[in-house]
Write a protein that holds these residues in place. Structure first.
Motif, short mmCIF file in Angstrom:
data_model
loop_
_atom_site.label_atom_id
_atom_site.label_comp_id
_atom_site.label_asym_id
_atom_site.label_seq_id
_atom_site.Cartn_x
_atom_site.Cartn_y
_atom_site.Cartn_z
N LYS A 117 5.75 -9.94 4.00
CA LYS A 117 7.00 -10.19 4.74
C LYS A 117 8.04 -9.10 4.53
CE LYS A 117 5.05 -13.95 6.04
NZ LYS A 117 3.74 -13.52 6.33
N LYS A 118 8.92 -9.02 5.49
CA LYS A 118 9.86 -7.90 5.59
C LYS A 118 10.82 -7.77 4.41
CE LYS A 118 12.23 -5.60 9.36
NZ LYS A 118 12.58 -5.70 10.76
N GLU A 119 11.36 -8.89 3.91
CA GLU A 119 12.33 -8.79 2.82
C GLU A 119 11.69 -8.21 1.56
OE1 GLU A 119 11.58 -12.20 4.12
OE2 GLU A 119 12.69 -11.36 5.81
N LYS A 120 10.47 -8.66 1.27
CA LYS A 120 9.81 -8.24 0.04
C LYS A 120 9.36 -6.77 0.08
CE LYS A 120 6.80 -10.02 -3.49
NZ LYS A 120 5.78 -10.95 -3.88
N ILE A 121 8.87 -6.32 1.23
CA ILE A 121 8.35 -4.94 1.28
C ILE A 121 9.46 -3.90 1.16
CG2 ILE A 121 6.20 -5.47 2.45
CD1 ILE A 121 7.48 -4.52 5.08
N LYS A 122 10.70 -4.30 1.38
CA LYS A 122 11.82 -3.37 1.16
C LYS A 122 11.95 -3.01 -0.32
CE LYS A 122 14.09 -2.63 5.08
NZ LYS A 122 14.05 -1.31 5.67
N ARG A 123 11.50 -3.91 -1.20
CA ARG A 123 11.64 -3.71 -2.65
C ARG A 123 10.36 -3.22 -3.33
NH1 ARG A 123 13.33 -8.99 -1.90
NH2 ARG A 123 11.61 -9.72 -3.18
N MET A 124 9.24 -3.29 -2.63
CA MET A 124 7.95 -2.96 -3.24
C MET A 124 7.60 -1.49 -3.06
SD MET A 124 5.77 -6.15 -1.73
CE MET A 124 4.37 -6.07 -2.81
N PRO A 125 7.28 -0.80 -4.14
CA PRO A 125 6.79 0.57 -3.96
C PRO A 125 5.35 0.53 -3.40
CG PRO A 125 7.00 0.04 -6.31
CD PRO A 125 7.41 -1.17 -5.54
N ILE A 126 5.13 1.27 -2.34
CA ILE A 126 3.82 1.31 -1.68
C ILE A 126 3.27 2.73 -1.81
CG2 ILE A 126 2.57 0.92 0.48
CD1 ILE A 126 4.18 -1.57 -0.19
N THR A 127 2.02 2.82 -2.21
CA THR A 127 1.32 4.10 -2.22
C THR A 127 0.13 3.99 -1.27
OG1 THR A 127 1.94 4.57 -4.51
CG2 THR A 127 0.08 5.81 -3.62
N VAL A 128 0.02 4.95 -0.36
CA VAL A 128 -1.13 4.99 0.55
C VAL A 128 -1.95 6.21 0.16
CG1 VAL A 128 -1.91 5.13 2.95
CG2 VAL A 128 0.22 3.91 2.40
N ASN A 129 -3.15 5.95 -0.35
CA ASN A 129 -4.06 7.02 -0.77
C ASN A 129 -5.08 7.28 0.32
OD1 ASN A 129 -3.05 7.39 -3.44
ND2 ASN A 129 -4.07 5.51 -4.07
N MET A 130 -5.30 8.56 0.60
CA MET A 130 -6.34 8.92 1.58
C MET A 130 -6.92 10.27 1.21
SD MET A 130 -3.77 9.61 4.77
CE MET A 130 -2.37 8.75 4.08
N ASP A 131 -8.15 10.50 1.67
CA ASP A 131 -8.80 11.77 1.31
C ASP A 131 -8.58 12.86 2.35
OD1 ASP A 131 -10.74 11.15 3.29
OD2 ASP A 131 -12.04 10.21 1.81
N SER A 132 -7.78 12.59 3.37
CA SER A 132 -7.46 13.62 4.36
C SER A 132 -6.17 14.33 3.97
CB SER A 132 -7.30 13.01 5.76
OG SER A 132 -6.80 14.00 6.65
N GLU A 133 -6.32 15.50 3.42
CA GLU A 133 -5.16 16.29 3.00
C GLU A 133 -4.28 16.64 4.20
OE1 GLU A 133 -4.28 19.86 -0.18
OE2 GLU A 133 -6.31 19.56 0.55
N LEU A 134 -4.92 16.92 5.35
CA LEU A 134 -4.17 17.27 6.57
C LEU A 134 -3.22 16.14 6.97
CD1 LEU A 134 -3.70 19.07 9.13
CD2 LEU A 134 -5.50 17.70 10.20
#
Length: 149
Positions: free
Chosen positions: A69-86
């Motif tokens: 939900k929207k309220e919580k994701i404002k406070r959560m640190p999110i990391t998106v890992n991917m193997d595409s350097e580009l």
């Protein structure tokens, strides 16, 4: 600590067999503690590898938003890992996007980011992205079986 517990780490991958060709995305979403929350693998029709990579990131962000939900994701640190350097370098503003086909996908991710507090896009070696890669290949293999039983 609380920061680690609140953190969400997504591993994303996209691929196509042929470029463009039949394409799929893979997304694995984890808590900061390492616990797997959800994983997804699905075909997305015909696309290039880069389009599939972008589609996987957009899909991951939409799923995280739906889960928390929207309220919580404002406070959560999110990391998106991917193997595409580009793609990481394009999403972090280090590289220009030259392919016009990627513009709508980039804009979709840019708009999704506005709902979040902190999102960090990070390049990881392919070996560290095996869960998402496996989901891509499983989706493509299942699709191939449907086409050629």
């Amino acid at each position: 600590d609380q920061q680690t517990k609140e953190q969400i780490i997504a591993y994303t991958d996209g691929g196509s067999r042929g470029n463009p060709g039949p394409a799929a995305i893979g997304v694995a979403i984890y808590k900061g503690t390492g616990e797997l929350l959800k994983s997804y693998g699905q075909t997305i029709g015909v696309a290039t590898n880069n389009e599939a990579e972008y589609a996987a990131v957009a899909f991951a962000l939409k799923k995280i938003k739906a889960l928390f939900k929207k309220e919580k994701i404002k406070r959560m640190p999110i990391t998106v890992n991917m193997d595409s350097e580009l793609i990481v370098r394009q999403l972090t503003g280090k590289y220009k996007i030259e392919q016009k086909r990627l513009f709508p996908l980039f804009i979709a991710i840019w708009n999704l980011r506005l709902d979040f507090g902190s999102i960090h896009f990070q390049h990881v070696p392919r070996e560290q992205n095996k869960s998402a890669d496996r989901l891509v290949n499983e989706a493509l293999d299942q699709e191939q079986v449907k086409l050629f039983p």
